[in-house]
Enzyme design. Structure first.
Site, PDB file in Angstrom:
ATOM      1  CG  HIS A   8      70.440  68.448  73.638  1.00  8.13           C
ATOM      2  ND1 HIS A   8      69.415  67.894  74.378  1.00  8.13           N
ATOM      3  CD2 HIS A   8      71.348  67.457  73.492  1.00  8.13           C
ATOM      4  CE1 HIS A   8      69.695  66.637  74.661  1.00  8.13           C
ATOM      5  NE2 HIS A   8      70.873  66.338  74.127  1.00  8.13           N
ATOM      6  CG  ASP A  54      66.320  69.212  75.098  1.00 10.47           C
ATOM      7  OD1 ASP A  54      66.593  69.617  73.952  1.00 10.47           O
ATOM      8  OD2 ASP A  54      66.959  68.303  75.673  1.00 10.47           O
ATOM      9  N   GLY A  70      67.271  62.611  72.579  1.00  7.33           N
ATOM     10  CA  GLY A  70      66.349  62.757  71.460  1.00  7.33           C
ATOM     11  C   GLY A  70      65.426  61.581  71.272  1.00  7.33           C
TER      12      GLY A  70
END
Length: 253
Positions: free
Chosen positions: A48, A97, A193
């Site tokens: 994302h 993700d 992240g």
């Protein structure tokens, strides 16, 4: 839909270049996500964080510590030349993700810029402690921190996590939870992240999770949710064949 945070609350300031694999993603010069250097050319991050982001607008800051004062360390910006995220990434529930960013030039391995290791397959790390770093918010409604911060969090089994305040179906086998039942310490907006790392007996640091999402930040009963990196080792290898990784604990043939 839960508040899928671009998800450090609690914890302490990290030491200068204590985490030489920690990188910042910059969109048109502005920090917005974290990442983990896993080789001389590739950064592991969340899907994302790079979905819909043009690589010509994406740069990676390696070796940074205080974002507003970059000259205090040997930090360096690298232009991204390629990015890829898992083809089954689902933004509605943040399953799969995970993503990769390739740098335009190789990173010279120094004491302030070197990669973390990839984990061993088929290891769940339940009951172990992991470390998360980032420049994200210090509270759910606060501002991003200027100085890299660190937190130490315990890793839960998925059945335990599914019996907390999350709905069982929200936590897939590609995710795991880490944090505290009473809250107070967690990753938060801006930490997305970045990696959750675990230190082996040999002292090497393995990136076993990617900061993904959660309900708010540091709320009671809502630990942080991380992408389970061991489920994507083949996918990572497939997309990083032109790169050199840190040595694994098993001998290489």
């Amino acid at each position: 839909m839960p508040n899928r945070r671009m998800r450090v609350v609690g914890g302490n300031n990290a030491e200068f270049n204590e985490y030489p694999w920690m990188v910042g993603l910059l969109y048109k010069g502005h920090f917005y996500c974290g990442g983990t250097l896993i080789s001389d050319r590739y950064v592991l991050t969340a899907a994302h964080c790079i979905e819909g982001v043009r690589v010509n607008n994406l740069k990676i800051m390696v070796g940074d510590h205080i974002r507003s004062f970059p000259i205090e360390t040997n930090s360096k910006e690298y232009q991204a030349v390629y990015s890829v995220y898992h083809h089954q990434f689902n933004r509605s529930n943040f399953n799969n993700d995970i993503g990769l960013v390739k740098l335009g030039q190789k990173v010279d391995y120094k004491w302030y810029s070197r990669p973390a290791c990839l984990p061993r397959p088929d290891t769940d790390y339940v009951g172990e402690m992991g470390v998360v770093t980032g420049w994200g918010r210090e509270s759910e409604k606060g501002d991003p921190t200027d100085t890299l911060r660190e937190i130490l969090v315990p890793i839960f089994s998925n059945p335990v996590c599914q019996n907390l305040r999350y709905k069982p179906y929200e936590i897939t086998h590609n995710m795991f939870c880490a944090g505290y039942l009473n809250g107070g310490t967690d990753s938060c907006h801006g930490d997305s992240g970045g990696g959750l790392l675990w230190q082996g007996r040999d002292g090497k640091m393995d990136v076993i999770g990617v900061v993904s999402w959660g309900q708010g930040c540091a709320r009671r009963g809502y630990p942080g949710i991380y992408t389970r990196v061991t489920n994507y080792l083949d996918w990572i290898e497939e997309h990083t064949k032109d790169s050199c990784f840190c040595g694994r604990r098993e001998g290489r043939s």
